[in-house]
Structure formats: C-alpha cells, structure tokens
Design an enzyme around this catalytic site. Structure first.
Site, PDB file in Angstrom:
ATOM      1  N   TYR A 186       1.190  -1.302  -0.141  1.00 11.57           N
ATOM      2  CA  TYR A 186      -0.187   0.413   0.105  1.00 11.57           C
ATOM      3  C   TYR A 186       0.734   1.291  -0.061  1.00 11.57           C
ATOM      4  CZ  TYR A 186      -2.747   3.967   2.109  1.00 11.57           C
ATOM      5  OH  TYR A 186      -3.219   5.030   2.001  1.00 11.57           O
ATOM      6  N   GLY A 316       4.113  -5.165   7.453  1.00 10.98           N
ATOM      7  CA  GLY A 316       3.640  -3.607   6.608  1.00 10.98           C
ATOM      8  C   GLY A 316       3.246  -2.389   7.910  1.00 10.98           C
TER       9      GLY A 316
HETATM   10  P1  NAD Z   1     -12.623   4.762   1.829  1.00  7.89           P
HETATM   11  O1  NAD Z   1     -11.721   3.598   1.414  1.00  7.89           O
HETATM   12  O2  NAD Z   1     -13.496   5.694   3.157  1.00  7.89           O
HETATM   13  O3  NAD Z   1     -12.809   5.919  -0.075  1.00  7.89           O
HETATM   14  C1  NAD Z   1     -12.219   5.477  -0.958  1.00  7.89           C
HETATM   15  C2  NAD Z   1     -12.807   5.033  -1.978  1.00  7.89           C
HETATM   16  O4  NAD Z   1     -12.263   5.299  -3.222  1.00  7.89           O
HETATM   17  C3  NAD Z   1     -14.341   4.154  -2.073  1.00  7.89           C
HETATM   18  O5  NAD Z   1     -15.151   4.969  -1.770  1.00  7.89           O
HETATM   19  C4  NAD Z   1     -14.512   2.869  -2.875  1.00  7.89           C
HETATM   20  O6  NAD Z   1     -15.483   2.711  -3.837  1.00  7.89           O
HETATM   21  C5  NAD Z   1     -12.682   4.319  -4.201  1.00  7.89           C
HETATM   22  N1  NAD Z   1     -12.585   3.536  -4.575  1.00  7.89           N
HETATM   23  C6  NAD Z   1     -11.693   1.745  -4.591  1.00  7.89           C
HETATM   24  N2  NAD Z   1     -11.141   1.518  -5.248  1.00  7.89           N
HETATM   25  C7  NAD Z   1     -11.454   2.442  -7.071  1.00  7.89           C
HETATM   26  C8  NAD Z   1     -11.169   1.585  -7.790  1.00  7.89           C
HETATM   27  N3  NAD Z   1     -10.408   1.240  -8.390  1.00  7.89           N
HETATM   28  N4  NAD Z   1     -11.689   3.003  -8.708  1.00  7.89           N
HETATM   29  C9  NAD Z   1     -12.635   3.382  -8.311  1.00  7.89           C
HETATM   30  N5  NAD Z   1     -12.552   3.798  -7.177  1.00  7.89           N
HETATM   31  C10 NAD Z   1     -11.772   3.364  -6.408  1.00  7.89           C
HETATM   32  O7  NAD Z   1     -10.638   5.658   1.869  1.00  7.89           O
HETATM   33  P2  NAD Z   1     -10.182   6.622   2.460  1.00  7.89           P
HETATM   34  O8  NAD Z   1      -9.589   6.478   3.867  1.00  7.89           O
HETATM   35  O9  NAD Z   1     -11.770   7.731   2.532  1.00  7.89           O
HETATM   36  O10 NAD Z   1      -9.560   7.050   1.720  1.00  7.89           O
HETATM   37  C11 NAD Z   1      -9.177   7.936   0.234  1.00  7.89           C
HETATM   38  C12 NAD Z   1      -7.783   8.460   0.015  1.00  7.89           C
HETATM   39  O11 NAD Z   1      -6.839   9.145   1.257  1.00  7.89           O
HETATM   40  C13 NAD Z   1      -7.253   7.192  -0.110  1.00  7.89           C
HETATM   41  O12 NAD Z   1      -5.969   7.737  -1.427  1.00  7.89           O
HETATM   42  C14 NAD Z   1      -6.292   7.164   0.765  1.00  7.89           C
HETATM   43  O13 NAD Z   1      -5.238   6.106  -0.189  1.00  7.89           O
HETATM   44  C15 NAD Z   1      -5.836   8.491   1.190  1.00  7.89           C
HETATM   45  N6  NAD Z   1      -5.564   8.083   2.636  1.00  7.89           N
HETATM   46  C16 NAD Z   1      -6.680   7.647   4.192  1.00  7.89           C
HETATM   47  C17 NAD Z   1      -5.836   7.577   5.528  1.00  7.89           C
HETATM   48  C18 NAD Z   1      -6.980   7.903   5.990  1.00  7.89           C
HETATM   49  O14 NAD Z   1      -5.961   7.104   6.908  1.00  7.89           O
HETATM   50  N7  NAD Z   1      -8.317   7.199   5.768  1.00  7.89           N
HETATM   51  C19 NAD Z   1      -4.638   8.244   5.858  1.00  7.89           C
HETATM   52  C20 NAD Z   1      -3.473   8.882   4.458  1.00  7.89           C
HETATM   53  C21 NAD Z   1      -4.173   8.244   3.273  1.00  7.89           C
HETATM   54  C1  UD1 Z   2      -3.433   4.438   8.363  1.00  4.64           C
HETATM   55  C2  UD1 Z   2      -4.303   4.327   7.155  1.00  4.64           C
HETATM   56  C3  UD1 Z   2      -3.704   4.139   5.748  1.00  4.64           C
HETATM   57  C4  UD1 Z   2      -2.888   5.452   5.806  1.00  4.64           C
HETATM   58  C5  UD1 Z   2      -2.716   5.697   6.371  1.00  4.64           C
HETATM   59  C6  UD1 Z   2      -1.805   7.201   6.652  1.00  4.64           C
HETATM   60  C7  UD1 Z   2      -6.285   2.290   7.170  1.00  4.64           C
HETATM   61  C8  UD1 Z   2      -6.631   0.788   6.755  1.00  4.64           C
HETATM   62  N1  UD1 Z   2      -5.047   2.602   6.777  1.00  4.64           N
HETATM   63  O1  UD1 Z   2      -2.608   3.337   8.336  1.00  4.64           O
HETATM   64  O2  UD1 Z   2      -4.996   4.586   4.731  1.00  4.64           O
HETATM   65  O3  UD1 Z   2      -2.722   6.038   4.484  1.00  4.64           O
HETATM   66  O4  UD1 Z   2      -3.438   5.159   7.853  1.00  4.64           O
HETATM   67  O5  UD1 Z   2      -1.258   7.245   8.031  1.00  4.64           O
HETATM   68  O6  UD1 Z   2      -7.163   3.402   6.810  1.00  4.64           O
HETATM   69  N2  UD1 Z   2      -3.981  -2.079  15.058  1.00  4.64           N
HETATM   70  C9  UD1 Z   2      -4.484  -2.545  15.986  1.00  4.64           C
HETATM   71  N3  UD1 Z   2      -5.565  -3.357  16.069  1.00  4.64           N
HETATM   72  C10 UD1 Z   2      -6.137  -2.999  15.066  1.00  4.64           C
HETATM   73  C11 UD1 Z   2      -6.324  -2.770  14.134  1.00  4.64           C
HETATM   74  C12 UD1 Z   2      -4.618  -1.671  14.038  1.00  4.64           C
HETATM   75  O7  UD1 Z   2      -3.474  -2.877  16.850  1.00  4.64           O
HETATM   76  O8  UD1 Z   2      -6.992  -4.116  15.060  1.00  4.64           O
HETATM   77  C13 UD1 Z   2      -2.546  -0.980  14.261  1.00  4.64           C
HETATM   78  C14 UD1 Z   2      -2.287  -1.637  13.905  1.00  4.64           C
HETATM   79  O9  UD1 Z   2      -1.196  -2.893  14.347  1.00  4.64           O
HETATM   80  C15 UD1 Z   2      -1.453  -0.077  13.726  1.00  4.64           C
HETATM   81  C16 UD1 Z   2      -1.817   1.013  15.030  1.00  4.64           C
HETATM   82  O10 UD1 Z   2      -2.901   0.195  14.659  1.00  4.64           O
HETATM   83  O11 UD1 Z   2       0.203  -0.319  14.661  1.00  4.64           O
HETATM   84  C17 UD1 Z   2      -2.665   1.446  12.724  1.00  4.64           C
HETATM   85  O12 UD1 Z   2      -3.209   0.539  12.210  1.00  4.64           O
HETATM   86  P1  UD1 Z   2      -4.174   1.055  10.843  1.00  4.64           P
HETATM   87  O13 UD1 Z   2      -5.207   1.712  11.042  1.00  4.64           O
HETATM   88  O14 UD1 Z   2      -4.381  -0.117  10.015  1.00  4.64           O
HETATM   89  O15 UD1 Z   2      -2.949   2.604  10.580  1.00  4.64           O
HETATM   90  P2  UD1 Z   2      -2.187   2.919   9.320  1.00  4.64           P
HETATM   91  O16 UD1 Z   2      -0.896   1.267   9.064  1.00  4.64           O
HETATM   92  O17 UD1 Z   2      -1.037   3.426   9.968  1.00  4.64           O
END
Ligand code: NAD
Ligand code: UD1
Length: 374
Positions: A186, A316
């Site tokens: 990822y 990861g």
């Molecule tokens: P999310 O899963 O809620 O939203 C992602 C959306 O993208 C979904 O609606 C899904 O249907 C759509 N999608 C996925 N694959 C697709 C594809 N191949 N074609 C078209 N649509 C597709 O995730 P989110 O948390 O809202 O994340 C949004 C963005 O922010 C992502 O790029 C993610 O990498 C980034 N991001 C999220 C976090 C976090 O903590 N949530 C942190 C860092 C970066």
């Molecule tokens: C998350 C986001 C990633 C984003 C990144 C940016 C998701 C799935 N991941 O990754 O898209 O780019 O932040 O900061 O939204 N953990 C537990 N128990 C659980 C789940 C997680 O202990 O049931 C721990 C994990 O081992 C890790 C921490 O929580 O140490 C955070 O995990 P996670 O929420 O998956 O986040 P990131 O890997 O930081």
C-alpha cells in the site's frame, strides 16, 4: 470563483466530506467511484450520506474509457480513489498495485493525452510513504531506523533501535525531508501516487500538490471493512460487544487527525498557488498510542471488558510516526482545528447510530495463515 471539480473516490470516507465542503463553497462536483464492495458492501449501493447535489459516475479508475468521460469539462481534480488497507496489501499485491498505481497512471495518461481544461490537481498521499517516522537517539541525535528484526519480535521487544549504536530511540515529529522507506505494498503505491502526479504535473505545467495524510478518523469510516483504520475497527468491535484486538503492545503511536481538518487542507491546497508542485504533511503534530484510542473508545461506547493485547507484529506496520506540520502551516496557512478529545466524540456519536459487521477475526485469520503476523 466556482470551479468544476472531479473527486475520484468521492463516495468514500474522506472524499464524501470533501465533496460536501466543495458544494457548500459553491463549486460543482463530479464524483468518480466504483463503490468498492469492501467499502460500500456487496450490494454496492450509493451510501446514505451521498450528497445529491453531486454528479456520480460509477466506474473504476483503471477503466480508461469511462474515466475519460469523468475528466470532461473539469477544472480541478482531487485524486482520492484507492484501496487503503496496509495489512491486506501484503497479500493482495496485484490488486493494490493495479487499483492504486495503475489507477493513478490511467488518470495521468488521460490528462497527458486527451484534450482537457484541468488546471489543478491534488493527490492524496499518505504518511505511510515514510515507513518509520523520525527518531532521536541519546548518543547519535536524529536517526531514521528502517525496520525491526524478527529476533526482536520474538522477545516482545517492540521499540525501534538506533541504526548506529542499537540503543532504544524515541520518536520525534517527522518532516517532509525524511527519506522515504515504505514498508507495505500500500505504502509503495501511495509513494507512486505522489511521485507520478508531481512528475506529470510539472511536465505539463498543471499545478499539482501531494498531501501526506496522517491517520484520519471521523464519521463515515467504513465500519464493516476489517482493513479500515484502527479507530473504525475498534468502534466496530465494541458495538458488536467484542474487545479491540491490539497488535504489538499497544504503545505504537500515530497522529490522529479529524476528517474535517483533512478537508481544510485539501481546500487550501486547491486555492493557494504557494503550495504548487510540493508535498505536505497533513496531521496534527500530536502523537497518541493505539492503547489511547482503544481506551477512549471503550470508555465513550460504554464497553465493560478490556482490550486484548496480542503481542504480535502485523507485517507492513510501522512502530511510530507523527507529523511535523510546520511546512503546511507556513505555506498553506493550514491549522488543525479539531482537538482529538472533541473529534472522537463526533466519531462516537455517529458510531452509536450505526450497525457494523465485525469481520476482524476472519481478517486476522487470513493474516495468520499467510504468516503475516509474527
Ligand atoms: P475509503 O475506502 O473510505 O474511500 C476510498 C473510495 O475510493 C471508496 O469510495 C472506494 O469505493 C473508491 N475506490 C477504491 N478503489 C477504486 C477504484 N479502483 N476505482 C474507483 N474508485 C475506487 O478510503 P479513505 O480513507 O476515504 O481514503 C481516501 C484516500 O485517502 C485514499 O487515497 C487513501 O490512500 C488516502 N489516505 C487515507 C488515510 C486514512 O487514514 N483514511 C490516510 C492517508 C491517506
Ligand atoms: C492508516 C491508513 C492508511 C493511511 C495511513 C496514514 C487505513 C486502513 N490505513 O495506516 O490508509 O495511509 O493510516 O497514516 O485506513 N491496529 C491494532 N488493531 C487493529 C487494527 C490496527 O492494533 O485491529 C494497529 C496496527 O497494528 C497499527 C496501528 O493500529 O500499529 C494503526 O493501524 P491502521 O489503522 O491500519 O493504520 P496505518 O497502518 O497507520
């Protein structure tokens, strides 16, 4: 000025909040989203929070023909569509690379080769591109340790060691100069996103900004997706009367940012040309442990038991990373507004009204069977 804006992934958690804010500002918004079953459920229905003022084109970012329709007559693109699970990306390697890297490449290929009016691009990157964050060693000063060893995990010794003198090191805020060392598929795909978008933006003189979001939480997180962020996973466990499962010892730290502050940063990046062609950390600058998150959620959701610490490492994962946000503050005028103590109440109030399927055990079973938990 009213812009015509495309938000890929606009039906998801972050995207939908961004769409609402853009519409409130008077822009017209088109969403391109495939309504991924893992996020939106097998029926792939439009989510109930979907803003009807937005136009929806249902499609995959890898589908060039369909995506071409989505960029028609667009001024600004936010690229948020992605598969987001760090742990899942360690076995669904091709799917993550196709959806994220190839999805981004398809969009850029269209921008480079088809007639369009796009004059600004904002791409969602991630703190995960850093791998481990920055640390301080009492002997050596600032250091960038990369990964922990298997021998270390066997001893339940979770903290990072100095790469020079091997003593325990303490996390410090990570700034944008830290060399990138992604530790999951990822994270590699998010590094691809930011590098590909900035390269093509520069080449075609389309101002482009990459935002490295830290750990985002808030209403509309996909609670039934066992690979979503930890705050949503713990919430889903608790409302199903199950204890949060904590990897390592629970002291691993992240920078938890409320989704409204992510939206603020996205809009600043769109509006302010000062940030063009740059990369910014978007976090709060405060670190919280996974334990902190479990405890506050168990308290606010009235859970009677205790969390379950499994003392295992999930492939990861990194140990600690939290943001130095001074660059975004100086250049974009970004200032996080929501304190964690208030933001988590917002998440909890929403969670209380939700039903969620807890699929965490089966997700962990898959990781165990594949040897991805140590
Ligand atoms: P999310 O899963 O809620 O939203 C992602 C959306 O993208 C979904 O609606 C899904 O249907 C759509 N999608 C996925 N694959 C697709 C594809 N191949 N074609 C078209 N649509 C597709 O995730 P989110 O948390 O809202 O994340 C949004 C963005 O922010 C992502 O790029 C993610 O990498 C980034 N991001 C999220 C976090 C976090 O903590 N949530 C942190 C860092 C970066
Ligand atoms: C998350 C986001 C990633 C984003 C990144 C940016 C998701 C799935 N991941 O990754 O898209 O780019 O932040 O900061 O939204 N953990 C537990 N128990 C659980 C789940 C997680 O202990 O049931 C721990 C994990 O081992 C890790 C921490 O929580 O140490 C955070 O995990 P996670 O929420 O998956 O986040 P990131 O890997 O930081």
């Amino acid at each position: 000025m009213s812009e015509r804006i495309l938000v890929t992934g606009g039906a998801g958690f972050i995207g939908s909040h961004l769409v609402d804010a853009l519409l409130r500002k008077g822009h017209s918004v088109r969403i391109y989203d495939n309504l991924e079953p893992q996020v939106h459920g097998e029926s792939q229905n439009v989510p109930d929070y979907f803003n009807k003022e937005a136009e929806l084109i249902k499609g995959d970012v890898r589908d060039r023909k369909r995506l071409k329709k989505a960029i028609y007559n667009i001024d600004v693109v936010f690229h948020l569509a992605a598969s987001v699970g760090v742990a899942q990306s360690m076995y669904e390697i091709a799917r993550y690379t196709e959806s994220n890297t190839m999805g981004g490449a398809t969009l850029l290929d269209l921008i480079a080769n088809e007639k369009n009016n796009i004059k600004k691009i904002v791409v969602a990157s991630s703190m995960s591109v850093y791998g481990e964050g920055a640390y301080n060693c009492d002997n050596c000063g600032k250091v960038y340790p990369k990964i922990r060893s298997l021998e270390q995990f066997k001893k339940n010794d979770w903290e990072m060691k100095c790469p020079n003198c091997n003593i325990d090191v303490m996390p410090i805020p990570t700034n944008e100069d830290k060399p990138l060392f992604p530790t999951s598929i990822y994270a590699v795909s998010k590094r691809d996103h930011e590098e590909m978008f900035l390269i093509i933006g520069r080449a075609y003189q389309i101002p482009t900004v990459a935002l490295r979001f830290f750990n985002v939480y808030g209403p509309r997180q996909a609670l039934s997706n066992p690979y979503t962020g930890v705050a949503a996973i713990f919430s889903s466990r608790i409302i199903n009367n199950n204890p949060p499962i904590i990897f390592e010892d629970g002291n691993q730290a992240r920078d938890f940012i409320h989704v409204s502050d992510i939206v603020q940063a996205c809009i600043l990046a769109m509006e302010k040309s000062e940030g063009d062609y740059q990369v910014f950390n978007i976090g709060t600058g405060r670190k919280l442990s996974v334990f902190d998150i479990a405890n506050v959620l168990m308290d606010k959701l009235f859970f009677k038991g205790e969390s379950r610490v499994v003392n295992r490492f999930r492939e990861g994962d990194i140990r600690h990373c939290y943001a130095d946000i001074s660059l975004a503050q100086e250049v974009l005028g970004y200032k996080p507004k929501i304190k964690f103590e208030d933001g988590i109440i917002d998440l909890v109030n929403w969670v209380k009204l939700q039903h969620a399927e807890d699929k965490v055990n089966s997700a962990i079973d898959i990781l165990d069977k594949k040897g991805l938990t140590k």
